[in-house]
Design an enzyme around this catalytic site. Structure first.
Site, PDB file in Angstrom:
ATOM      1  N   GLU C 283      -8.670  -7.440 -54.170  1.00 10.91           N
ATOM      2  CA  GLU C 283      -9.026  -6.757 -52.933  1.00 10.91           C
ATOM      3  C   GLU C 283      -7.838  -6.720 -51.975  1.00 10.91           C
ATOM      4  OE1 GLU C 283     -13.339  -6.896 -51.718  1.00 10.91           O
ATOM      5  OE2 GLU C 283     -12.462  -8.050 -50.082  1.00 10.91           O
ATOM      6  N   GLU C 286      -5.610  -4.119 -53.165  1.00 11.51           N
ATOM      7  CA  GLU C 286      -6.211  -2.819 -52.857  1.00 11.51           C
ATOM      8  C   GLU C 286      -5.995  -2.462 -51.384  1.00 11.51           C
ATOM      9  OE1 GLU C 286     -10.437  -2.672 -53.501  1.00 11.51           O
ATOM     10  OE2 GLU C 286     -10.565  -0.519 -53.048  1.00 11.51           O
ATOM     11  N   CYS C 310     -18.494  -7.738 -51.492  1.00 15.29           N
ATOM     12  CA  CYS C 310     -19.022  -8.923 -52.183  1.00 15.29           C
ATOM     13  C   CYS C 310     -20.524  -9.059 -52.065  1.00 15.29           C
ATOM     14  CB  CYS C 310     -18.408 -10.194 -51.600  1.00 15.29           C
ATOM     15  SG  CYS C 310     -16.642 -10.184 -51.615  1.00 15.29           S
ATOM     16  N   SER C 330     -14.393  -1.314 -50.720  1.00 10.39           N
ATOM     17  CA  SER C 330     -13.486  -1.784 -51.759  1.00 10.39           C
ATOM     18  C   SER C 330     -14.165  -1.520 -53.098  1.00 10.39           C
ATOM     19  CB  SER C 330     -13.247  -3.280 -51.584  1.00 10.39           C
ATOM     20  OG  SER C 330     -12.765  -3.824 -52.793  1.00 10.39           O
ATOM     21  N   LYS C 369     -28.490 -10.433 -55.498  1.00 10.59           N
ATOM     22  CA  LYS C 369     -27.670 -10.580 -56.711  1.00 10.59           C
ATOM     23  C   LYS C 369     -28.489 -10.281 -57.963  1.00 10.59           C
ATOM     24  CE  LYS C 369     -23.718 -11.976 -54.974  1.00 10.59           C
ATOM     25  NZ  LYS C 369     -22.543 -11.130 -55.131  1.00 10.59           N
ATOM     26  N   GLU C 372     -28.258  -6.676 -58.184  1.00 12.87           N
ATOM     27  CA  GLU C 372     -26.886  -6.294 -58.529  1.00 12.87           C
ATOM     28  C   GLU C 372     -26.642  -6.454 -60.032  1.00 12.87           C
ATOM     29  OE1 GLU C 372     -23.717  -8.969 -57.353  1.00 12.87           O
ATOM     30  OE2 GLU C 372     -22.501  -7.286 -56.697  1.00 12.87           O
ATOM     31  N   GLU C 377     -24.336   0.008 -63.597  1.00 16.37           N
ATOM     32  CA  GLU C 377     -22.867  -0.017 -63.638  1.00 16.37           C
ATOM     33  C   GLU C 377     -22.333  -1.328 -64.204  1.00 16.37           C
ATOM     34  OE1 GLU C 377     -24.574   0.183 -60.775  1.00 16.37           O
ATOM     35  OE2 GLU C 377     -24.282   2.174 -59.926  1.00 16.37           O
ATOM     36  N   CYS C 525     -23.269 -15.889 -46.857  1.00 14.25           N
ATOM     37  CA  CYS C 525     -24.064 -16.321 -48.018  1.00 14.25           C
ATOM     38  C   CYS C 525     -24.789 -17.641 -47.783  1.00 14.25           C
ATOM     39  CB  CYS C 525     -23.169 -16.458 -49.234  1.00 14.25           C
ATOM     40  SG  CYS C 525     -22.279 -14.952 -49.609  1.00 14.25           S
TER      41      CYS C 525
END
Lengths: 178, 394, 595
Positions: C283, C286, C310, C330, C369, C372, C377, C525
């Site tokens: 990141e 990037e 994230c 990102s 999560k 996710e 993907e 988190c």
């Protein structure tokens, strides 16, 4: 007149309604009422609510929440005519339940109300029957409203006639009964 | 102890209102304090809700400092058995408009609203015409005030003042926690006077004739007159203006059908009075019964011996279970328990003693519910179950 | 006097600030008033009425949470009337609640159950209302199960969804006896704007909203001799898990957690912190590439500010609410998904294990999560990259089921290869942590010097303010000369309501940041929707202190120092943003319907 009643209100109409009320406090209720009024079957369909939400930035869930709170909002297509029976105490004690039972002539109607529904629309979308908590016409009990016109001291005979006239699209006949 | 007070008819509310321009001009020439004192000395109490002294209400709002204030006329007449506000607005609208404007002058508000019950849509056009004429006159005399109608969307709870504000703000009509009270934080969080239609009409009378004329009517603690919506088993249903303080036996003598079994005073949220208690019951803010100090008071529903009190109670409880906003536990669940409870007793699924448990529950609802709706369910419940217990069981 | 006033509570006088509620005043004199709809994170509702108290001279009881104290008030909290009323209210709630406590996921951690037990509701003879309703359980979301039959309409979830997250997936609909918590048109949670953040679960007093658990699936995998079950643990888990197992909030249990996972039977216990460090490499690179593209090449396709990626709750939020800004995200996968993609490629190769046999489990402070890991993907390894996601709470349940006396465990270390991390990886668990970790590395990369903050602690991005800002001006090394004079503007937002604030200010053109860290949950988190219940500002503060203490105690505090990171680039990935990275560690996003 079949099952496909996806009567999404034209977005241009919704835009016009929104812009007319923009900035007024409490605009949401008024806008929702006018959108419902603009819909062919006088109800708020999910697509119209979605569009309304995207244009006003009012969360969609909140629009739904408001629509389900007030009895004036319909979430299902409404019939061409409305027949509203008052179930206020005065009307109740003077037999409004019997009037509701008389509407069993409309297939499915009695079953709907017996199962706790407060609104019923005939399959052909010709008539919607509703009950209302109180019309404020208690001196004239029992009271029924047909397409917004109040009928007082209604008897079983009368309500059956009212219903029949609506089914036959003979609204003018009804006015003579009022 | 009989009230010994004969029925006295009066005629103030519906008397012509064609001198409203004079009353408005005359009032605007007085100071706000003078007007408040006029109201206070009349001892007028709210005719729609909790019977709060109207003068004090105006005074409290007038003392608040804010950039904007509001006057709201509560025309969300939803109490079953009540239909007086509809008549006032259709017959003497200018009295109400004048009173709203005077209140605006007193507290420093430039905007007034009429929250009109959705079911009264047929009043809207005429009322709007009256408002146009009224606003035109205000402009002529250089008094900056406007009035708008806000239509309700069919929810009984919106008669509760804070639920009404929420509704006007485009939200669900859910009552707020109090405090803060409307005089401090009402519509849009601004100081707001909210009065029932009839209360405002009475202030017109008071500003027109002076407080003494009003004060001299009625009895101690319950001054003036009141409109009663008479319905049920009566040969003459309708609206009557009577002085406060009458005894219920006099009332029944006048309006009953000689077979009166009970009278429900104050609608679904009011009290049922059985025949044996007619003589000792008087209608007013004080005394054994606080009938008309209940939400949207003035409903007098007469039942004769052919009526089942169980059916009446069942109807009320159905109404409350539907019309509760559903926020607070005692009202949301309590109403369902009362309703299902009396049905279970009637069907023999619960024994008669279960009614006592329900009476205690109703009392808890009265102590703990968030707003007037839940608090007042106990009124009709207890008065019907206690007086007609055998009808509940058999 | 001024802003103080005096009241008495049960005869004891207490002086309090004006505006204090009776509930808070009572706490000051050690009087506990039960609550249900009240939550420290949320506005006061006054709905449940469990907190009613008597005020001398008033017939009606007052809700302690919603009633401000007034001078001279005489409050009584333990009268016959109060006790009876509370008991009645609890009975009423139980009558509309599906009280199948023994088979309920929240058994033992239910506020209603606790109240029923305290008030000894033994003769529940109100009519049970649940059978009269047509309740269905919404199981379609991979993250959240919504069971209306257990709902007591306190609206804590509704307020959470609106006030903390501005998602508004949940709402109160209908009224009276029909009042219930629903989504738009009562669709499944899976079909509406829900971000799966799980904050509603954290704030639900009963079992009406719980995570979809995968405990049995993981037990089955462990029991399967043919499977090689690896587990990764997110940074915030180690500062929350202890709360479920007998520790006070703020206890670090990293070593015990590793030991427990080994005892549970996982074949390898690894650390998501490793891929947190890897995220910084990818990141950070990037960001610098985007800055170069925008500042030097003036490429109009380069989107700035760059936003972190994230937090899967945040990702779904932006996909729904600001799809036009997806280019600003990102492209880095979250540490969990980077880990998943690498376990079945890099790790499998290094350890010579057939990736087909690997079951990849992650322990997360997060319910999003789960969603996710389920995204289409996330199959870049050729397999589903992460097979099962368990919350901190689910791990605690497994530890209890396994009969592990957590308090007595000796500390153990993560297994090597993808088990090594730095303090920079650890602080990913707190709001501002990704930003701080990125700055520690990027600053050094660009200037050749450490970030100019004492002990590497970048305090402006720490703490619980909803939106935090920092800016860094660098004297770059020659190869980064295009950054000469550039003041790098950063922002940090946690809790989606704050994310919305930042996005709206970007949208209106008011904000001109280069880099923004977004975390869906309050506190980051550590306040995640999969963390132990209860949560409160105080508890989150303690967990954050623990995170920073963990960081301070690490020998290495900068991601690029992690020897395993150096190794993975040498042995496998090549370089940040290289071809392999691009394939395994980066992803795409999909616009979703806003409402």
């Amino acid at each position: 007149m079949n099952a496909t009643v996806e009567s999404r209100v034209d977005t241009a109409i919704i835009d016009e309604i929104i812009s007319r009320h923009k900035g007024k406090p409490g605009e949401l209720l008024t806008v929702m009422e006018e959108v419902q009024e603009a819909s062919e079957f006088k109800f708020l369909d999910d697509a119209s609510m979605e569009y309304l939400s995207s244009q006003t930035r009012v969360p969609l869930s909140r629009i739904y929440s408001v629509a389900t709170f007030y009895s004036f909002f319909n979430l299902k297509p409404q019939g061409k005519h409305s027949l509203i029976v008052c179930r206020g105490t005065a009307c109740h004690t003077k037999g409004s339940k019997i009037l509701l039972d008389d509407l069993a002539l409309l297939p499915g109607c009695k079953e709907a109300f017996d199962s706790g529904e407060t609104t019923f629309t005939s399959e052909d979308k010709q008539i919607t029957v509703k009950t209302v908590a109180c019309f404020g016409q208690c001196a004239l009990a029992p009271v029924v409203a047909v397409d917004g016109v109040i009928y007082s001291n209604v008897t079983s005979e009368q309500i059956k006639k009212l219903l029949q006239n609506l089914q036959e699209d003979n609204k003018d006949e009804n006015f003579r009964l009022s | 102890m009989s009230a010994n007070y004969l029925l006295k008819r009066a005629d103030f509310i519906f008397k012509n209102d064609n001198d409203w321009e004079d009353v408005l001009k005359k009032s605007l020439s007085r100071t706000p304090n003078e007007l408040i004192n006029e109201l206070i000395s009349s001892e007028l109490k709210g005719r729609g809700g909790a019977g709060f002294p109207t003068g004090l209400k105006w005074k409290l709002s007038s003392e608040e400092k804010a950039d904007e204030k509001f006057v709201i006329c509560n025309a969300d007449e939803g109490e079953p058995g009540t239909f007086k506000d509809r008549e006032i607005l259709s017959r003497v609208p200018f009295k109400v408009l004048t009173a709203i404007a005077i209140c605006g002058y007193v507290i420093g508000a430039k905007k007034g609203f009429i929250y009109l019950r959705g079911e009264y849509f047929f009043l809207k056009n005429e009322l709007n015409k009256a408002i146009s004429e009224f606003e035109f006159f205000c402009k002529e005399i250089k008094f900056d005030f406007s009035i708008k109608i806000f239509m309700g969307s069919g929810a009984y709870i919106c008669g509760e003042e804070t639920a009404l504000f929420e509704s006007m703000e485009g939200k669900r009509g859910e009552p707020r926690n109090k405090p803060p009270f409307p005089s401090v934080s009402g519509y849009m969080g601004k100081p707001t006077v909210i009065n029932n239609v009839e209360t405002l009409a009475h202030t017109f009378t008071i500003f027109k004739y002076g407080s003494k004329r009003f004060y001299d009517l009625g009895v101690q603690f319950s001054r003036g007159t009141k409109l009663f919506s008479v319905s049920g088993d009566t040969p003459k249903p309708g609206i009557y203006e009577l002085e406060l303080g009458m005894s219920l036996s006099d009332f029944v003598e006048e309006f009953g059908d000689d077979d009166t079994k009970a009278v429900q005073v104050g609608g679904a949220s009011g009290f049922l009075v059985p025949r044996k208690k007619f003589a000792e019951t008087s209608i007013g803010f004080q005394g054994k019964l606080v009938g008309i100090s209940l939400p949207t008071g003035g409903s007098m529903m007469i039942f004769n011996s052919s009526r089942s009190m169980y059916n009446v109670l069942d109807n009320y409880l159905n109404f409350f279970a539907e019309e509760s906003c559903g926020q607070c536990t005692p009202c949301r669940v309590g109403c369902q328990q009362l309703l299902r409870g009396i049905k279970a007793v009637k069907r023999g699924e619960k024994n008669a003693q279960y009614l006592d448990k329900l009476l205690k529950l109703a009392e808890t609802m009265q102590f703990t519910a968030k707003c007037g709706l839940g608090q007042s369910v106990a009124n009709s419940f207890a008065s019907i179950v206690e007086n007609f217990r055998e009808e509940m069981i058999y | 006097m001024g802003n103080k006033l005096k009241i008495t509570i049960n005869g004891e006088t207490v002086e309090i600030e004006k505006g204090t509620s009776i509930l808070d005043a009572a706490k000051q004199v050690g009087v506990i008033i039960p609550t249900l709809c009240y939550h420290k994170d949320l506005c006061v509702a006054g709905n449940c009425r469990v907190c009613v108290v008597e005020i001398a001279g008033q017939k009606r009881l007052a809700a302690a949470c919603a009633t401000p104290c007034e001078e001279g008030m005489d409050v009584l909290t333990n009268t016959h009337k109060v006790r009876n009323s509370r008991k009645h209210i609890i009975e009423l709630l139980l009558s509309e609640h599906n009280a199948e406590c023994t088979s309920c996921y929240k058994n033992g951690n239910c506020e209603l159950q606790l109240l029923a037990s305290e008030y000894k509701i033994m003769n529940q003879d109100f009519i049970h209302l649940v059978p009269f309703r047509n309740y269905t359980v919404d199981m379609f979301s991979p993250s959240i199960i919504k069971d209306d039959s257990k709902c007591i309409r306190c609206q804590r979830c509704v307020r959470t969804c609106a006030e903390l997250q501005s998602v508004n997936a949940l709402t109160m609909s209908y009224k009276g006896e029909h009042a219930k918590i629903t989504t738009f048109f009562e669709k499944s949670m899976n079909d509406v704007v829900c971000t799966n953040c799980g904050q509603c679960i954290n704030h639900c007093p009963t079992g009406a909203l719980v995570e979809k658990n995968y405990i049995e699936e993981v037990w089955n995998a462990i029991a399967d001799k043919n499977k090689y079950v690896v587990v990764q643990t997110a940074p915030a888990v180690r500062v929350g898990l202890g709360e479920e197992l007998g520790f006070d909030p703020g206890e670090r249990v990293t070593g015990k957690m590793v030991a427990a996972l080994k005892r549970l039977g996982f074949d390898a216990v690894m650390d998501t912190d490793f891929t947190a460090d890897l995220t910084i490499m990818e990141e950070g690179t990037e960001l610098l590439t985007r800055l170069k593209g925008a500042l030097v090449d003036k490429n109009p396709d380069i989107k700035l500010p760059m936003a972190t990626s994230c937090s899967p709750g945040w990702i779904k939020f932006i996909e729904h609410m600001y799809p036009e800004y997806l280019g600003n995200l990102s492209t880095c996968k979250s540490p969990q998904q980077m880990f998943g993609a690498l376990v079945k490629t890099y790790y499998a190769k290094a350890r010579k294990i057939d990736p087909d046999k690997i079951v990849s489990v992650s322990i997360m402070p997060c319910t999003a999560k789960k969603f996710e890991a389920n995204r289409p993907e996330m199959h870049d390894s050729g397999y589903r990259d992460v097979d099962y996601v368990l919350t901190t709470r689910e791990l605690a349940i497994m530890i209890k089921q396994a009969g592990i006396d957590f308090l007595k465990l000796n500390d153990m270390h993560f297994d090597r290869l993808m088990g090594e991390s730095t303090g920079a990886g650890v602080i990913f668990g707190a709001t501002g942590g990704v930003m701080e970790a990125a700055l520690r590395t990027a600053y050094e990369l660009v200037t050749g010097r450490e970030v100019p903050f004492e002990n590497l602690n970048i305090n402006p991005v720490r703490g619980m303010d909803g939106v935090k800002e920092a800016s860094v001006k660098k004297k770059p090394l020659p190869e980064w000369s295009f950054l000469e004079g550039v003041e790098l503007k950063c922002a940090v937002a946690h809790g989606l309501v704050n994310a919305k604030k930042v996005m709206d200010s970007i949208k209106s053109g008011k904000a001109n940041y280069h880099f923004i860290e977004f975390m869906a949950c309050p506190g980051g988190c550590l306040g995640g929707g999969g963390q132990p219940i209860p949560t409160s500002p105080e508890i989150r503060k303690r967990r954050a202190e623990a995170i920073y203490a963990e960081d301070a105690g690490m020998p290495l505090r900068k991601s690029h120092q992690n020897p395993e990171i150096v190794k993975i680039y040498k042995d496998f990935l090549g370089k940040p943003l290289g071809e392999k990275s691009h394939h395994l560690l980066h992803t795409k996003y999909v616009p979703r319907k806003r409402f």
